[in-house]
Design an enzyme around this catalytic site. Structure first.
Site, short mmCIF file in Angstrom:
data_model
loop_
_atom_site.label_atom_id
_atom_site.label_comp_id
_atom_site.label_asym_id
_atom_site.label_seq_id
_atom_site.Cartn_x
_atom_site.Cartn_y
_atom_site.Cartn_z
N ASP A 160 1.93 -9.86 4.96
CA ASP A 160 2.98 -10.86 4.71
C ASP A 160 4.25 -10.15 4.24
O ASP A 160 5.29 -10.79 4.03
CB ASP A 160 2.51 -11.94 3.73
N SER A 161 4.19 -8.82 4.10
CA SER A 161 5.41 -8.02 3.90
C SER A 161 6.38 -8.26 5.05
O SER A 161 7.57 -7.95 4.93
CB SER A 161 5.06 -6.53 3.79
N ASP A 174 -2.92 -10.99 7.02
CA ASP A 174 -2.67 -11.31 5.62
C ASP A 174 -2.49 -12.82 5.49
O ASP A 174 -1.68 -13.41 6.21
CB ASP A 174 -1.37 -10.62 5.20
N LYS A 177 -6.95 -11.02 4.86
CA LYS A 177 -6.79 -10.45 3.51
C LYS A 177 -6.25 -11.52 2.58
O LYS A 177 -5.35 -12.28 2.96
CB LYS A 177 -5.84 -9.25 3.54
N GLU A 200 -4.91 -12.19 -1.53
CA GLU A 200 -4.52 -11.55 -2.78
C GLU A 200 -5.22 -12.19 -3.98
O GLU A 200 -5.47 -13.40 -3.99
CB GLU A 200 -3.00 -11.69 -2.99
N GLU A 259 -3.10 -1.98 -5.18
CA GLU A 259 -1.66 -1.70 -5.06
C GLU A 259 -1.05 -1.41 -6.42
O GLU A 259 -1.23 -2.18 -7.37
CB GLU A 259 -0.95 -2.90 -4.40
#
Ligand code: KIV
Length: 299
Positions: free
Chosen positions: A58-59, A97, A127, A129, A196
């Site tokens: 999602d970057s 993501d 993925k 978070e 991270e």
């Protein structure tokens, strides 16, 4: 037909890298290479380079769509990008993501969105978070047969709560909490875990305590693999977090190429003969003659 292992890959079986191979790579001490990508050429180039896992992060909200954070990314946007990457990449596992808002509401909602990434975009895994409430989402998605990668430490979707984009786990208590979260995510069924912006010794200890592979970004050399954001490692722009290593400086190269192009268009140096299409002389004569008939003095 048995294919020979291309030299760029660490491990090789025909076709898509089998998911359990990642745990085997950890066991064998072979480091896992992960990179983000957001389009078909990026997926294809990462595949050809021998990358094991591609994350459609999602970057994208920041490096592709121009937002200041990852929060505005939507499921529909990431579906388009993931679909493009899976068209370009054959061998690497493609992890989509799950953007902010796509898994926070309920297990059912999270599962429905995860299914979209697999069915509509061809993702191999998703993925998510965080830990806490994320644990039951992970269980629900894994129970449905979709592999899940976890992500703890600096979790950009909750950067505001974390006090900004900064390293996590820098006190004994916070480092212990990371260990607890990592172990809970492993128990919940994650096949791998992104760490991270975590101090290297903390990431290394977590890596030793888990049987699933850890993938570090700003977490030192003691994790089982590394991930970097495509645009960061290729140097689309200067600056960025201290954990980025630039392997190219494409930003200045792209800009210089665009400047040369603009100059050539303005001066008439582009296009040249080799860039244009011809037409046989007799067809051209006919074309001119027919146009002549249509000119006002013939009417
Ligand atoms: O969105 C992303 O690119 C990520 C990586 C930095 C791990 O989550």
């Amino acid at each position: 037909m048995t294919e020979k292992k291309p030299p760029s890959y660490a491990s090789w079986t025909h076709g898509k890298l089998p998911l359990p191979e990642l745990a085997e790579m950890k066991r064998r001490g072979q480091r896992i290479v992960m990179v983000t990508a957001y389009d078909a050429p990026g997926g294809r180039l990462a595949d050809t380079a021998g990358v094991d896992v591609i994350l459609v992060g999602d970057s994208a909200a920041m490096v592709v769509l121009g937002h200041d954070s990852t929060v505005p990314a939507t499921v529909d946007e990431l579906l388009v990008l993931t679909r493009a990457v899976t068209r370009g990449a054959r061998r690497p596992l493609v992890v989509a993501d799950m953007p902010f808002g796509s898994f926070q509401i309920s297990d059912e909602d999270a599962l429905a969105n995860a299914i979209r990434f697999v069915k509509e975009a061809g993702a191999d895994a998703v993925k998510l978070e965080g830990a806490g409430a994320t644990l039951s989402r992970v269980r629900a998605i894994v129970d449905a047969g979709i592999p899940v990668m976890g992500h703890i430490g600096l979790t950009p979707q909750s950067a505001t709560m974390l006090g900004g984009f900064k390293a996590q786990g820098r006190t004994a208590a916070k480092a212990r909490q990371l260990v607890t979260d990592a172990q809970a995510l492993e128990r919940a069924g994650c096949f791998s875990l992104v760490l991270e912006a975590v101090p290297a010794p903390v990431a290394e200890r977590i890596t030793q305590l888990l049987t699933i592979p850890t993938i570090g970004i700003g977490a030192g050399a003691g994790t089982d693999g590394q991930v970097l954001v495509y645009h960061d490692l290729l140097g689309y722009q200067e600056g960025g977090p201290r954990f980025v290593k630039q392997y190219a400086r494409l930003g200045p190269e792209i800009q210089a190429a665009l400047e040369r192009y603009a100059e050539d268009v303005r001066s008439g140096a582009f296009p040249e003969q080799q860039h244009t299409y011809g037409i046989p002389d007799e067809e051209l004569d006919l074309f001119y003659a027919e146009l002549e008939d249509r000119s006002p003095q013939h009417q």
